[in-house]
Design an enzyme around this catalytic site. Structure first.
Site, short mmCIF file in Angstrom:
data_model
loop_
_atom_site.label_atom_id
_atom_site.label_comp_id
_atom_site.label_asym_id
_atom_site.label_seq_id
_atom_site.Cartn_x
_atom_site.Cartn_y
_atom_site.Cartn_z
N SER A 212 19.86 17.22 -62.20
CA SER A 212 19.74 16.47 -63.45
C SER A 212 19.12 15.08 -63.27
O SER A 212 18.59 14.52 -64.23
CB SER A 212 21.11 16.31 -64.11
OG SER A 212 22.03 15.70 -63.21
N GLU A 392 29.25 5.63 -70.39
CA GLU A 392 29.16 4.86 -69.15
C GLU A 392 28.91 5.85 -68.02
O GLU A 392 29.84 6.41 -67.44
CB GLU A 392 30.43 4.04 -68.91
CG GLU A 392 30.64 2.95 -69.94
CD GLU A 392 31.88 2.10 -69.67
OE1 GLU A 392 32.54 2.36 -68.63
OE2 GLU A 392 32.16 1.20 -70.48
N HIS A 396 23.15 9.15 -64.02
CA HIS A 396 21.92 9.57 -64.70
C HIS A 396 21.18 8.38 -65.31
O HIS A 396 21.80 7.43 -65.78
CB HIS A 396 22.26 10.59 -65.78
CG HIS A 396 22.89 11.83 -65.23
ND1 HIS A 396 24.26 12.02 -65.23
CD2 HIS A 396 22.35 12.91 -64.63
CE1 HIS A 396 24.54 13.19 -64.67
NE2 HIS A 396 23.40 13.74 -64.28
#
Length: 426
Positions: A212, A392, A396
């Protein structure tokens, strides 16, 4: 939306050099007729360039007219091109500002007329494959600022700026999957004058396998962004960045799901394969977890072998650092032996290594605990529609962070002098 049909004839292939002056580069099309939209329903290979002319008024000979109110629907309804949201698109025709000689110089309509897409996509059906996209941007009367992305936020170019009366052509190369090309146009004063699409099946490809932190984040996932979706803007049109990274995958699950096999079918001699895993290999999950000095290295070796079997070059990349600060502003290492294992494998297999873990550590520590939040998905409640309670996230990136990390990858390729890839950096 109906196709603008007309007789199709051979046309002179007008070319504008990268960043060049469109007025000087365009030829005289007076002997050609308007082009008709091709039938793409059978997904046959695109054998000749596909050209679109945007804006109201007369269409440039050899091009397919696209007006601001043309809406893309889908291939089954007979529509194969148009805007996703025509209500966000305006059109302007400046031909009345030009004298006869000037009008001929601007190739009749291609430059004097344009669309102004305000954060929407031009979509066209295409056979799957690799394509070089040539976009003409400019305005006879006003300065322009245009941002061009593909699909779900893949940044293809640095922002395109022109002065009044300046027209430039920009080139990039993109993979098309699911038989559709989406060009998302935005900016402070965007313009879209013309698009030419040419199949380039032999283009050099930079494949990416990862998780990701690398992936092209899906539409609706903003402000999330992976560094892989920002990497295309770092390369000239000679390179096609083909990002296969998927959220939540480890070196193991990526292979088990058949994703490496897809790359193996497509990669060819002279291509490159960037490999970044570690975040999900570390997890206590039988479907994803690996051990750093045994199974992790064994799975990574499969990526190396796939690339080399096809005559391509593998590049190992250590996983980006998470934003966890310890005492005195020093970042805490959360990857541990997985980084050591990647470095060992790179040495054993003589594979180029980009130490992104170390580089992002230096970057985050230089910004400090507070300022580094701007690179990650740290959101206030109500700041983004899809995150009403805020977020938060210390793993990422937002787009700004993804762009900076993509810059680190590009500069590492330059520093390592990885040929011929380094020659194609912007």
């Amino acid at each position: 939306m109906n196709h603008k049909s007309a007789t199709e004839t051979a046309t002179e292939q007008w070319r504008i050099t990268e960043g060049g002056d469109a007025k000087a580069a365009l030829g005289d099309p007076s002997s050609t007729l308007h082009a008709s939209a091709p039938d793409l329903s059978a997904h046959e290979p695109l054998l000749s360039p596909l050209r679109y002319d945007f804006g109201p008024g007369e269409v440039t000979p050899g091009y397919i007219a696209v007006s601001p109110d043309d809406r893309y629907e889908n291939m089954q309804t007979g529509s194969s091109y148009g805007f996703a949201h025509p209500e966000r698109v305006y059109g302007r025709d400046r031909s009345d500002l030009l004298s006869g000689d000037q009008f001929a110089e601007t190739s009749n309509h291609l430059l004097s007329s344009f669309c102004i897409p305000l954060g929407t996509s031009f979509i066209t059906d295409l056979p799957n494959g690799t394509y070089q996209i040539q976009i003409t941007v400019g305005d006879e009367q006003a300065a322009t600022h245009t941002i061009i992305k593909c699909g779900a936020g893949k940044l293809m170019l640095p922002p395109v700026d022109t002065l009044p009366g300046q027209f430039v052509n920009k080139l990039f190369t993109v993979p098309v999957i699911e038989h559709q090309l989406q060009l998302h146009i935005s900016g402070k004063a965007p313009r879209l004058n013309a698009v030419e699409i040419t199949a380039v099946p032999q283009a050099l490809k930079l494949f990416i396998a990862g998780d990701s932190t690398v992936t092209d984040q899906k539409q609706g996932g903003a402000p999330y962004a992976g560094w892989g979706q920002m990497l295309p803007a770092r390369f000239k049109h000679d390179v096609c960045v083909d990002n296969h990274a998927v959220s939540g995958r480890s070196s193991k699950s990526f292979i088990d799901e058949g994703r490496l096999a897809i790359i193996a079918d497509q990669i060819k001699a002279g291509d490159f394969l960037c490999i970044q895993f570690g975040h999900n290999d570390e997890k206590n999950d039988p479907a994803r977890g690996t051990e750093p000095f045994t199974t992790f290295k064994e799975y990574l070796l499969q990526y190396i072998e796939v690339a080399r079997a096809k005559g391509a070059t593998p590049i190992l990349i250590t996983p980006v650092s998470r934003r966890y600060f310890g005492a005195e502003g020093v970042l805490t290492d959360t990857h541990g032996d997985y980084i050591v294992a990647i470095k060992e494998l790179a040495t054993e297999q003589q594979v180029p290594l980009i130490d992104l873990a170390q580089q992002t550590k230096v970057l985050l520590e230089s910004l400090g605990e507070e300022q580094s939040k701007s690179l990650f998905v740290w959101l206030y409640p109500g700041e983004y529609l899809h995150f009403p309670d805020g977020m938060e996230d210390n793993t990422h990136f937002q787009e700004q962070g993804a762009m900076q990390v993509a810059g680190l990858v590009a500069e590492s390729i330059r520093a390592l002098a990885i040929q011929p890839l380094v020659m194609y950096l912007r």
